[in-house]
Design a protein around this motif. Structure first.
Motif, PDB file in Angstrom:
ATOM      1  N   VAL A   1      45.204  40.974  44.618  1.00  0.00           N
ATOM      2  CA  VAL A   1      44.807  39.604  44.943  1.00  0.00           C
ATOM      3  C   VAL A   1      45.572  39.193  46.195  1.00  0.00           C
ATOM      4  O   VAL A   1      46.741  39.556  46.366  1.00  0.00           O
ATOM      5  CB  VAL A   1      45.058  38.639  43.770  1.00  0.00           C
ATOM      6  CG1 VAL A   1      46.519  38.605  43.361  1.00  0.00           C
ATOM      7  CG2 VAL A   1      44.526  37.252  44.075  1.00  0.00           C
ATOM      8  N   PHE A   2      44.896  38.456  47.064  1.00  0.00           N
ATOM      9  CA  PHE A   2      45.460  38.064  48.347  1.00  0.00           C
ATOM     10  C   PHE A   2      45.555  36.545  48.452  1.00  0.00           C
ATOM     11  O   PHE A   2      44.799  35.825  47.810  1.00  0.00           O
ATOM     12  CB  PHE A   2      44.588  38.574  49.496  1.00  0.00           C
ATOM     13  CG  PHE A   2      44.352  40.050  49.495  1.00  0.00           C
ATOM     14  CD1 PHE A   2      43.186  40.576  48.950  1.00  0.00           C
ATOM     15  CD2 PHE A   2      45.288  40.914  50.036  1.00  0.00           C
ATOM     16  CE1 PHE A   2      42.959  41.948  48.951  1.00  0.00           C
ATOM     17  CE2 PHE A   2      45.069  42.282  50.043  1.00  0.00           C
ATOM     18  CZ  PHE A   2      43.904  42.803  49.492  1.00  0.00           C
ATOM     19  N   LEU A   3      46.466  36.102  49.290  1.00  0.00           N
ATOM     20  CA  LEU A   3      46.520  34.689  49.651  1.00  0.00           C
ATOM     21  C   LEU A   3      46.701  34.614  51.159  1.00  0.00           C
ATOM     22  O   LEU A   3      47.775  34.937  51.677  1.00  0.00           O
ATOM     23  CB  LEU A   3      47.667  33.968  48.940  1.00  0.00           C
ATOM     24  CG  LEU A   3      47.697  32.455  49.167  1.00  0.00           C
ATOM     25  CD1 LEU A   3      46.494  31.786  48.488  1.00  0.00           C
ATOM     26  CD2 LEU A   3      48.999  31.844  48.648  1.00  0.00           C
ATOM     27  N   GLN A   4      45.639  34.255  51.845  1.00  0.00           N
ATOM     28  CA  GLN A   4      45.701  34.046  53.291  1.00  0.00           C
ATOM     29  C   GLN A   4      46.144  32.616  53.536  1.00  0.00           C
ATOM     30  O   GLN A   4      45.488  31.670  53.092  1.00  0.00           O
ATOM     31  CB  GLN A   4      44.339  34.283  53.921  1.00  0.00           C
ATOM     32  CG  GLN A   4      44.294  34.044  55.423  1.00  0.00           C
ATOM     33  CD  GLN A   4      45.141  35.032  56.198  1.00  0.00           C
ATOM     34  OE1 GLN A   4      45.113  36.224  55.921  1.00  0.00           O
ATOM     35  NE2 GLN A   4      45.907  34.535  57.166  1.00  0.00           N
TER      36      GLN A   4
ATOM     37  N   PHE B   1      42.708  44.479  35.383  1.00  0.00           N
ATOM     38  CA  PHE B   1      42.746  43.501  36.470  1.00  0.00           C
ATOM     39  C   PHE B   1      41.427  42.759  36.631  1.00  0.00           C
ATOM     40  O   PHE B   1      41.402  41.541  36.779  1.00  0.00           O
ATOM     41  CB  PHE B   1      43.124  44.204  37.770  1.00  0.00           C
ATOM     42  CG  PHE B   1      43.174  43.301  38.970  1.00  0.00           C
ATOM     43  CD1 PHE B   1      42.107  43.240  39.857  1.00  0.00           C
ATOM     44  CD2 PHE B   1      44.288  42.517  39.228  1.00  0.00           C
ATOM     45  CE1 PHE B   1      42.142  42.419  40.968  1.00  0.00           C
ATOM     46  CE2 PHE B   1      44.338  41.686  40.339  1.00  0.00           C
ATOM     47  CZ  PHE B   1      43.258  41.639  41.206  1.00  0.00           C
ATOM     48  N   GLU B   2      40.339  43.511  36.585  1.00  0.00           N
ATOM     49  CA  GLU B   2      39.043  42.905  36.886  1.00  0.00           C
ATOM     50  C   GLU B   2      38.619  41.886  35.828  1.00  0.00           C
ATOM     51  O   GLU B   2      37.720  41.087  36.074  1.00  0.00           O
ATOM     52  CB  GLU B   2      37.972  43.994  37.030  1.00  0.00           C
ATOM     53  CG  GLU B   2      37.650  44.751  35.756  1.00  0.00           C
ATOM     54  CD  GLU B   2      38.607  45.901  35.487  1.00  0.00           C
ATOM     55  OE1 GLU B   2      39.652  45.981  36.167  1.00  0.00           O
ATOM     56  OE2 GLU B   2      38.293  46.724  34.610  1.00  0.00           O
ATOM     57  N   LEU B   3      39.268  41.895  34.686  1.00  0.00           N
ATOM     58  CA  LEU B   3      38.933  40.977  33.606  1.00  0.00           C
ATOM     59  C   LEU B   3      39.806  39.731  33.588  1.00  0.00           C
ATOM     60  O   LEU B   3      39.615  38.849  32.754  1.00  0.00           O
ATOM     61  CB  LEU B   3      39.051  41.684  32.252  1.00  0.00           C
ATOM     62  CG  LEU B   3      38.175  42.914  32.051  1.00  0.00           C
ATOM     63  CD1 LEU B   3      38.397  43.488  30.648  1.00  0.00           C
ATOM     64  CD2 LEU B   3      36.704  42.588  32.276  1.00  0.00           C
ATOM     65  N   LEU B   4      40.771  39.675  34.506  1.00  0.00           N
ATOM     66  CA  LEU B   4      41.766  38.618  34.462  1.00  0.00           C
ATOM     67  C   LEU B   4      41.598  37.610  35.588  1.00  0.00           C
ATOM     68  O   LEU B   4      41.308  37.965  36.730  1.00  0.00           O
ATOM     69  CB  LEU B   4      43.163  39.214  34.533  1.00  0.00           C
ATOM     70  CG  LEU B   4      43.557  40.165  33.408  1.00  0.00           C
ATOM     71  CD1 LEU B   4      44.925  40.766  33.686  1.00  0.00           C
ATOM     72  CD2 LEU B   4      43.548  39.449  32.067  1.00  0.00           C
TER      73      LEU B   4
ATOM     74  N   ASP C   1      40.409  42.002  45.415  1.00  0.00           N
ATOM     75  CA  ASP C   1      39.737  43.284  45.579  1.00  0.00           C
ATOM     76  C   ASP C   1      39.960  44.047  44.281  1.00  0.00           C
ATOM     77  O   ASP C   1      41.028  44.632  44.078  1.00  0.00           O
ATOM     78  CB  ASP C   1      40.307  44.028  46.782  1.00  0.00           C
ATOM     79  CG  ASP C   1      39.581  45.335  47.061  1.00  0.00           C
ATOM     80  OD1 ASP C   1      38.905  45.848  46.154  1.00  0.00           O
ATOM     81  OD2 ASP C   1      39.705  45.843  48.169  1.00  0.00           O
ATOM     82  N   ASN C   2      38.960  44.022  43.412  1.00  0.00           N
ATOM     83  CA  ASN C   2      39.130  44.654  42.102  1.00  0.00           C
ATOM     84  C   ASN C   2      39.292  46.166  42.208  1.00  0.00           C
ATOM     85  O   ASN C   2      39.937  46.786  41.359  1.00  0.00           O
ATOM     86  CB  ASN C   2      37.948  44.317  41.205  1.00  0.00           C
ATOM     87  CG  ASN C   2      37.962  42.870  40.746  1.00  0.00           C
ATOM     88  OD1 ASN C   2      38.981  42.184  40.818  1.00  0.00           O
ATOM     89  ND2 ASN C   2      36.819  42.394  40.280  1.00  0.00           N
TER      90      ASN C   2
END
Length: 112
Positions: A78-81, A29-32, A72-73
């Motif tokens: 991943v969030f969308l506010q 995840f953290e690489l994408l 948040d890795n």
């Protein structure tokens, strides 16, 4: 096997807010680069916002100043506010990574 699972959709009135989440599993995840797309009835799928590995962000002009993407890795999330929602934000929202994996989508309906 990579899996992206969205949540947080719902029905709100114009001017309301929602926070979408997408949890990734089976990926680095953290690489994408991660993105949120949406598809409204009768329209094609469009990019809403994206966030890079270094937390650089891009937004569609239609959502600038109203939506915020973050990640948040540590939680592979991943969030969308989404604030100040409009009728035209009604769509199915999808999470995507840059290995072309997609979630199942979460419905956002803005109506009065």
């Amino acid at each position: 096997q990579v899996q992206l699972v969205e949540s947080g959709g719902g029905s709100v009135q114009p001017g309301g807010s929602l926070r979408l989440s997408c949890v990734a599993s089976g990926s680095t995840f953290e690489l994408l680069r991660m993105g949120w797309y949406r598809e409204a009835p009768g329209k094609g799928r469009e990019l809403v916002a994206a966030i890079s590995q270094l937390h650089m962000t891009v937004y569609a002009d239609s959502v600038k100043g109203r939506f915020t993407i973050s990640r948040d890795n540590a939680k592979n999330t991943v969030f969308l506010q989404m604030n100040s929602l409009r009728l035209e934000d009604t769509a199915t929202y999808y999470c995507n990574d840059d290995e072309d994996n997609w979630g199942q989508g979460t419905q956002v309906t803005v109506s009065s």
